[in-house]
Design an enzyme around this catalytic site. Structure first.
Site, mmCIF file in Angstrom:
data_model
loop_
_atom_site.group_PDB
_atom_site.id
_atom_site.type_symbol
_atom_site.label_atom_id
_atom_site.label_comp_id
_atom_site.label_asym_id
_atom_site.label_seq_id
_atom_site.Cartn_x
_atom_site.Cartn_y
_atom_site.Cartn_z
ATOM 1 N N ASP A 89 0.844 -1.186 0.000
ATOM 2 C CA ASP A 89 0.000 0.000 0.000
ATOM 3 C C ASP A 89 0.894 1.256 0.000
ATOM 4 O OD1 ASP A 89 -3.053 0.757 0.450
ATOM 5 O OD2 ASP A 89 -1.898 2.057 1.794
ATOM 6 N N TRP A 90 0.595 2.255 0.862
ATOM 7 C CA TRP A 90 1.407 3.464 0.896
ATOM 8 C C TRP A 90 2.855 3.181 1.293
ATOM 9 C CZ3 TRP A 90 1.804 8.405 -0.458
ATOM 10 C CH2 TRP A 90 0.671 9.056 -0.965
ATOM 11 N N ASP B 290 -7.517 -8.830 -3.464
ATOM 12 C CA ASP B 290 -7.451 -7.386 -3.245
ATOM 13 C C ASP B 290 -8.195 -6.642 -4.354
ATOM 14 O OD1 ASP B 290 -6.838 -4.768 -2.721
ATOM 15 O OD2 ASP B 290 -4.663 -4.999 -2.927
ATOM 16 N N TRP C 62 -11.905 3.171 -4.122
ATOM 17 C CA TRP C 62 -11.509 3.366 -2.728
ATOM 18 C C TRP C 62 -11.441 4.856 -2.391
ATOM 19 C CZ3 TRP C 62 -10.728 2.046 2.129
ATOM 20 C CH2 TRP C 62 -9.753 2.683 2.893
ATOM 21 N N HIS D 46 -6.110 -7.283 0.482
ATOM 22 C CA HIS D 46 -5.231 -6.120 0.355
ATOM 23 C C HIS D 46 -4.168 -6.108 1.441
ATOM 24 C CE1 HIS D 46 -3.995 -2.062 -0.628
ATOM 25 N NE2 HIS D 46 -4.219 -1.680 0.620
#
Length: 465
Positions: free
Chosen positions: A289-290, A416, A330, A445
């Site tokens: 993710d980030w 995901d 999202w 995810h």
């Protein structure tokens, strides 16, 4: 239980000794030894001041009484102590052949007069000492509780003085982080990194500093270092070092109040500063993710520090390619429902999690004031060539395509809907030498929630290179 007036009188004298111990910074336990209705010796806890692990109040009092009587046998003597004696002190009392022992508060952790064990009830011992508990028990317990409460408050004050809170930030209290399932590690904090400018950043740092590999584990939104709790033990068992920071706005790190204070460049620079301050070497970068959006831009700045990459469900947001439909959905959801239930989000995507584990993800965010980062991050993903971070991400893409020399292991949570197989296949084309990915069919995810076998595969993979 019938308590005589004399018992309470002698316990009051023991309490006086306990309060003297507290004034000296010792755990408030006091004792007196009585013979024929007269106090012949007193004692209070002094193990800290005397550097003596045996200097419990009871032992101190027994030694003094033996000197007064000129005999290590204390026949006919009674001992009054404010806390249930431990095994060491109970053994000494039995050896001294006390006639009677009276204590105040029970000790559920180390008490050897009935709470944990009962040495006084063993009929095989060659001396039997009568034992009685609960005399002024509430008062004795209150002294102990007040002492430890004051100590905790003093420690919190020291932490605040070491890392004062900026006016434009909030700090989640310690209480929501108490007893989180599967997260036993010691917190570490920094506030003097250049990019932090006084903000307090939390990170885990476990394992030897000279390990063969240092796994730098970076989380995304709305997670924090708790996300890696199933992978960290595998790495530590293999003798490796693990560093897992909480980005500002997440976990145990400070929370900026304004959404506009969060930028791609700011968060990236805090990570660069952290790597340099801790002088991390032989890094295997672990991202999702980030953690990937930011983390994948780090190695090009200091390639000599990075030796491997473990990449899970993330992307490089270069601004010259469209964002995935799943991510756009999202982003739209977050814009419409900025206060979404974080615990419920994790429960929906990870049905195997307990309610306590899901709640742990929400622990850093006790109210909406602490959630500026979770609101800001979806809109921060670079979506055009001029966006903050887009040029850095394009430079990183070139680095991974042409300059990266280390081994890369990719793992994909196939369920995901945001950054699934299609996004990871696109990213793989930018990672030089990336072999066929490890596809986790039931993984979502937050793939780290199935991280134990992935961590074991990573240890085998990077250990072979």
């Amino acid at each position: 239980m019938v308590v005589s007036l004399r018992d309470t009188d002698f316990m009051e004298l023991a309490l006086t000794q306990a309060r003297l111990a507290a004034e000296a910074g010792e755990v408030p336990v006091g004792a007196v030894v009585v013979k024929d209705g007269q106090v012949i010796a007193t004692g209070r806890n002094t193990p800290i001041t005397t550097h003596d692990p045996t200097a419990h109040a009871e032992i101190v009092a027994l030694r003094a009484a033996a000197q007064v009587l000129g005999n290590y046998r204390l026949d006919g003597c009674e001992l009054f102590v404010t806390l249930e004696p431990c095994a060491m002190c109970s053994g000494a009392m039995l050896h001294a052949r006390l006639a009677r022992v009276v204590f105040g508060a029970p000790d559920p952790k180390t008490g050897a007069a009935g709470s944990v064990v009962n040495l006084f009830a063993d009929s095989q011992l060659n001396h039997q000492t009568c034992i009685e508990g609960g005399v002024l028990g509430d008062t004795c317990a209150a002294e102990l509780q007040a002492f430890f409460q004051n100590k905790r408050e003093a420690q919190r004050g020291e932490k605040r003085a070491l890392h004062p809170l900026r006016d434009d930030a909030l700090r989640t209290p310690d209480a929501p982080f108490a007893d989180l399932p599967g997260y036993p590690w010691t917190p570490h904090y920094l506030s003097d990194l250049p990019a932090l400018d006084g903000l307090r950043m939390h990170y885990l740092d476990e394992g030897p500093t000279d390990a063969a590999r240092t796994y730098l584990c970076l989380h995304g939104n709305p997670a924090w270092s708790y996300l890696y709790r199933k992978m960290i033990p595998v790495f530590l068992q293999a003798g490796q070092r693990v560093v897992a920071p909480d980005l500002i706005g997440f976990g145990k790190s400070d929370k900026l109040k304004k959404e506009s204070a969060h930028t791609f460049s700011f968060h990236r620079q805090t990570l660069l500063d952290l790597v340099q301050r801790l002088d991390l070497q032989r890094i295997v970068l672990v991202v999702q993710d980030w953690g990937g959006l930011l983390g994948l831009t780090l190695p090009m700045e200091m390639p000599q520090r990075f030796e491997g990459l473990l990449v899970m469900n993330t992307t490089l947001a270069t601004g010259d390619q469209p964002l995935s439909p799943g991510f756009l959905a999202w982003r739209e959801m977050c814009a419409k429902n900025p206060g979404y239930d974080i615990a419920r989000l994790f429960a929906r995507g990870n049905p195997q999690l307990s309610a306590a584990e899901c709640a742990a993800y929400a622990a850093p965010f006790p109210d909406k004031g602490h959630r500026a980062a979770t609101r800001a991050f979806p809109a921060m993903v670079p979506d055009n060539p001029e966006a903050d971070g887009a040029a850095l991400s394009r430079a990183a893409r070139n680095f991974w395509q042409t300059q990266w020399q280390g081994p890369t292991l990719m793992a994909i949570g196939m369920q995901d809907p945001v950054l699934g197989h299609a996004s990871m296949a696109e990213l793989r084309r930018s990672l030089r030498g990336c072999p066929e990915p490890l596809c986790v069919e039931e993984g979502g995810h937050f793939l780290q929630e199935m991280g134990e076998p992935i961590a074991k595969a990573a240890e085998r993979f990077f250990g072979a290179h």
